[in-house]
Design a protein around this motif. Structure first.
Motif, PDB file in Angstrom:
ATOM      1  N   ILE A  36       0.839  -1.196   0.000  1.00  0.00           N
ATOM      2  CA  ILE A  36       0.000   0.000   0.000  1.00  0.00           C
ATOM      3  C   ILE A  36       0.870   1.240   0.000  1.00  0.00           C
ATOM      4  O   ILE A  36       0.618   2.199  -0.725  1.00  0.00           O
ATOM      5  N   TYR A  37       1.904   1.248   0.816  1.00  0.00           N
ATOM      6  CA  TYR A  37       2.786   2.413   0.906  1.00  0.00           C
ATOM      7  C   TYR A  37       3.490   2.692  -0.419  1.00  0.00           C
ATOM      8  O   TYR A  37       3.716   3.839  -0.772  1.00  0.00           O
ATOM      9  N   GLU A  38       3.844   1.634  -1.140  1.00  0.00           N
ATOM     10  CA  GLU A  38       4.527   1.819  -2.416  1.00  0.00           C
ATOM     11  C   GLU A  38       3.629   2.479  -3.453  1.00  0.00           C
ATOM     12  O   GLU A  38       4.091   3.161  -4.349  1.00  0.00           O
ATOM     13  N   ARG A  39       2.322   2.289  -3.326  1.00  0.00           N
ATOM     14  CA  ARG A  39       1.381   2.869  -4.284  1.00  0.00           C
ATOM     15  C   ARG A  39       0.983   4.286  -3.927  1.00  0.00           C
ATOM     16  O   ARG A  39       0.260   4.927  -4.672  1.00  0.00           O
ATOM     17  N   LEU A  40       1.412   4.783  -2.780  1.00  0.00           N
ATOM     18  CA  LEU A  40       1.095   6.139  -2.352  1.00  0.00           C
ATOM     19  C   LEU A  40       2.388   6.939  -2.217  1.00  0.00           C
ATOM     20  O   LEU A  40       2.844   7.218  -1.118  1.00  0.00           O
ATOM     21  N   PRO A  41       2.988   7.330  -3.321  1.00  0.00           N
ATOM     22  CA  PRO A  41       4.313   7.950  -3.253  1.00  0.00           C
ATOM     23  C   PRO A  41       4.341   9.341  -2.614  1.00  0.00           C
ATOM     24  O   PRO A  41       5.346   9.729  -2.038  1.00  0.00           O
ATOM     25  N   ASP A  42       3.246  10.101  -2.676  1.00  0.00           N
ATOM     26  CA  ASP A  42       3.257  11.462  -2.174  1.00  0.00           C
ATOM     27  C   ASP A  42       2.813  11.566  -0.723  1.00  0.00           C
ATOM     28  O   ASP A  42       2.803  12.651  -0.157  1.00  0.00           O
ATOM     29  N   ILE A  43       2.426  10.468  -0.117  1.00  0.00           N
ATOM     30  CA  ILE A  43       1.938  10.483   1.252  1.00  0.00           C
ATOM     31  C   ILE A  43       2.970   9.802   2.141  1.00  0.00           C
ATOM     32  O   ILE A  43       3.442   8.716   1.834  1.00  0.00           O
ATOM     33  N   SER A  44       3.287  10.445   3.263  1.00  0.00           N
ATOM     34  CA  SER A  44       4.288   9.861   4.149  1.00  0.00           C
ATOM     35  C   SER A  44       3.702   8.665   4.882  1.00  0.00           C
ATOM     36  O   SER A  44       2.488   8.557   5.091  1.00  0.00           O
ATOM     37  N   VAL A  45       4.558   7.773   5.290  1.00  0.00           N
ATOM     38  CA  VAL A  45       4.142   6.568   6.002  1.00  0.00           C
ATOM     39  C   VAL A  45       3.486   6.959   7.317  1.00  0.00           C
ATOM     40  O   VAL A  45       2.479   6.377   7.727  1.00  0.00           O
ATOM     41  N   ARG A  46       4.019   7.969   7.950  1.00  0.00           N
ATOM     42  CA  ARG A  46       3.469   8.431   9.225  1.00  0.00           C
ATOM     43  C   ARG A  46       2.013   8.887   9.054  1.00  0.00           C
ATOM     44  O   ARG A  46       1.156   8.605   9.889  1.00  0.00           O
ATOM     45  N   SER A  47       1.721   9.591   7.971  1.00  0.00           N
ATOM     46  CA  SER A  47       0.356  10.063   7.721  1.00  0.00           C
ATOM     47  C   SER A  47      -0.600   8.895   7.495  1.00  0.00           C
ATOM     48  O   SER A  47      -1.728   8.909   7.991  1.00  0.00           O
ATOM     49  N   VAL A  48      -0.158   7.905   6.760  1.00  0.00           N
ATOM     50  CA  VAL A  48      -0.998   6.731   6.516  1.00  0.00           C
ATOM     51  C   VAL A  48      -1.241   5.983   7.822  1.00  0.00           C
ATOM     52  O   VAL A  48      -2.368   5.562   8.112  1.00  0.00           O
ATOM     53  N   ASP A  49      -0.205   5.852   8.646  1.00  0.00           N
ATOM     54  CA  ASP A  49      -0.358   5.187   9.941  1.00  0.00           C
ATOM     55  C   ASP A  49      -1.353   5.936  10.825  1.00  0.00           C
ATOM     56  O   ASP A  49      -2.198   5.323  11.480  1.00  0.00           O
ATOM     57  N   ARG A  50      -1.269   7.251  10.847  1.00  0.00           N
ATOM     58  CA  ARG A  50      -2.209   8.046  11.653  1.00  0.00           C
ATOM     59  C   ARG A  50      -3.636   7.864  11.151  1.00  0.00           C
ATOM     60  O   ARG A  50      -4.568   7.758  11.955  1.00  0.00           O
ATOM     61  N   PHE A  51      -3.813   7.835   9.839  1.00  0.00           N
ATOM     62  CA  PHE A  51      -5.146   7.634   9.273  1.00  0.00           C
ATOM     63  C   PHE A  51      -5.713   6.280   9.676  1.00  0.00           C
ATOM     64  O   PHE A  51      -6.875   6.171  10.066  1.00  0.00           O
ATOM     65  N   ILE A  52      -4.899   5.246   9.624  1.00  0.00           N
ATOM     66  CA  ILE A  52      -5.340   3.906  10.003  1.00  0.00           C
ATOM     67  C   ILE A  52      -5.722   3.876  11.481  1.00  0.00           C
ATOM     68  O   ILE A  52      -6.755   3.314  11.863  1.00  0.00           O
ATOM     69  N   ILE A  53      -4.914   4.508  12.316  1.00  0.00           N
ATOM     70  CA  ILE A  53      -5.204   4.549  13.757  1.00  0.00           C
ATOM     71  C   ILE A  53      -6.513   5.289  14.018  1.00  0.00           C
ATOM     72  O   ILE A  53      -7.336   4.848  14.823  1.00  0.00           O
ATOM     73  N   LEU A  54      -6.729   6.414  13.336  1.00  0.00           N
ATOM     74  CA  LEU A  54      -7.984   7.157  13.503  1.00  0.00           C
ATOM     75  C   LEU A  54      -9.188   6.322  13.078  1.00  0.00           C
ATOM     76  O   LEU A  54     -10.236   6.357  13.732  1.00  0.00           O
ATOM     77  N   CYS A  55      -9.051   5.567  12.005  1.00  0.00           N
ATOM     78  CA  CYS A  55     -10.146   4.704  11.561  1.00  0.00           C
ATOM     79  C   CYS A  55     -10.451   3.622  12.582  1.00  0.00           C
ATOM     80  O   CYS A  55     -11.627   3.322  12.854  1.00  0.00           O
ATOM     81  N   VAL A  56      -9.432   3.038  13.168  1.00  0.00           N
ATOM     82  CA  VAL A  56      -9.631   1.997  14.185  1.00  0.00           C
ATOM     83  C   VAL A  56     -10.306   2.594  15.415  1.00  0.00           C
ATOM     84  O   VAL A  56     -11.243   2.000  15.973  1.00  0.00           O
ATOM     85  N   ILE A  57      -9.854   3.773  15.856  1.00  0.00           N
ATOM     86  CA  ILE A  57     -10.465   4.431  17.017  1.00  0.00           C
ATOM     87  C   ILE A  57     -11.930   4.750  16.726  1.00  0.00           C
ATOM     88  O   ILE A  57     -12.803   4.532  17.579  1.00  0.00           O
ATOM     89  N   ALA A  58     -12.221   5.259  15.526  1.00  0.00           N
ATOM     90  CA  ALA A  58     -13.600   5.584  15.163  1.00  0.00           C
ATOM     91  C   ALA A  58     -14.462   4.324  15.164  1.00  0.00           C
ATOM     92  O   ALA A  58     -15.616   4.352  15.628  1.00  0.00           O
ATOM     93  N   LEU A  59     -13.932   3.220  14.680  1.00  0.00           N
ATOM     94  CA  LEU A  59     -14.676   1.961  14.675  1.00  0.00           C
ATOM     95  C   LEU A  59     -14.996   1.516  16.102  1.00  0.00           C
ATOM     96  O   LEU A  59     -16.116   1.106  16.406  1.00  0.00           O
ATOM     97  N   ILE A  60     -14.020   1.617  16.984  1.00  0.00           N
ATOM     98  CA  ILE A  60     -14.224   1.227  18.382  1.00  0.00           C
ATOM     99  C   ILE A  60     -15.293   2.111  19.029  1.00  0.00           C
ATOM    100  O   ILE A  60     -16.175   1.622  19.742  1.00  0.00           O
ATOM    101  N   VAL A  61     -15.248   3.420  18.770  1.00  0.00           N
ATOM    102  CA  VAL A  61     -16.238   4.340  19.332  1.00  0.00           C
ATOM    103  C   VAL A  61     -17.635   3.995  18.828  1.00  0.00           C
ATOM    104  O   VAL A  61     -18.599   3.954  19.612  1.00  0.00           O
ATOM    105  N   VAL A  62     -17.777   3.732  17.559  1.00  0.00           N
ATOM    106  CA  VAL A  62     -19.087   3.388  16.995  1.00  0.00           C
ATOM    107  C   VAL A  62     -19.617   2.096  17.612  1.00  0.00           C
ATOM    108  O   VAL A  62     -20.804   1.996  17.969  1.00  0.00           O
TER     109      VAL A  62
END
Length: 74
Positions: A36-62
């Protein structure tokens, strides 16, 4: 343009297309996330990790809100 020049341009285009196909077929070594990271060249790995973490937190809250509503606590 001469016919030779046109042939060279066409050969160059074909070579480029073949190289791109070979790059696309290249298997990624490592985990699924690296692919996935290789297909997103303009996005930093840290940003993708933060997005994934936010999605997991949102799922838990729901899920928690749903459980609390089902038990009439909320």
């Amino acid at each position: 343009m001469t016919e030779k020049q046109e042939d060279r341009i066409q050969e160059t285009k074909e070579d480029t297309v073949e190289e791109n196909k070979e790059k696309d077929k290249k298997p990624s070594s490592g985990s699924a996330f690296e692919g996935i990271y290789e297909r997103l060249p303009d996005i930093s790995v840290r940003s993708v990790d933060r997005f994934i973490i936010l999605c997991v937190i949102a799922l838990i809250v729901v899920v928690l809100i749903g459980v609390l509503k089902a038990n009439h606590f909320f």
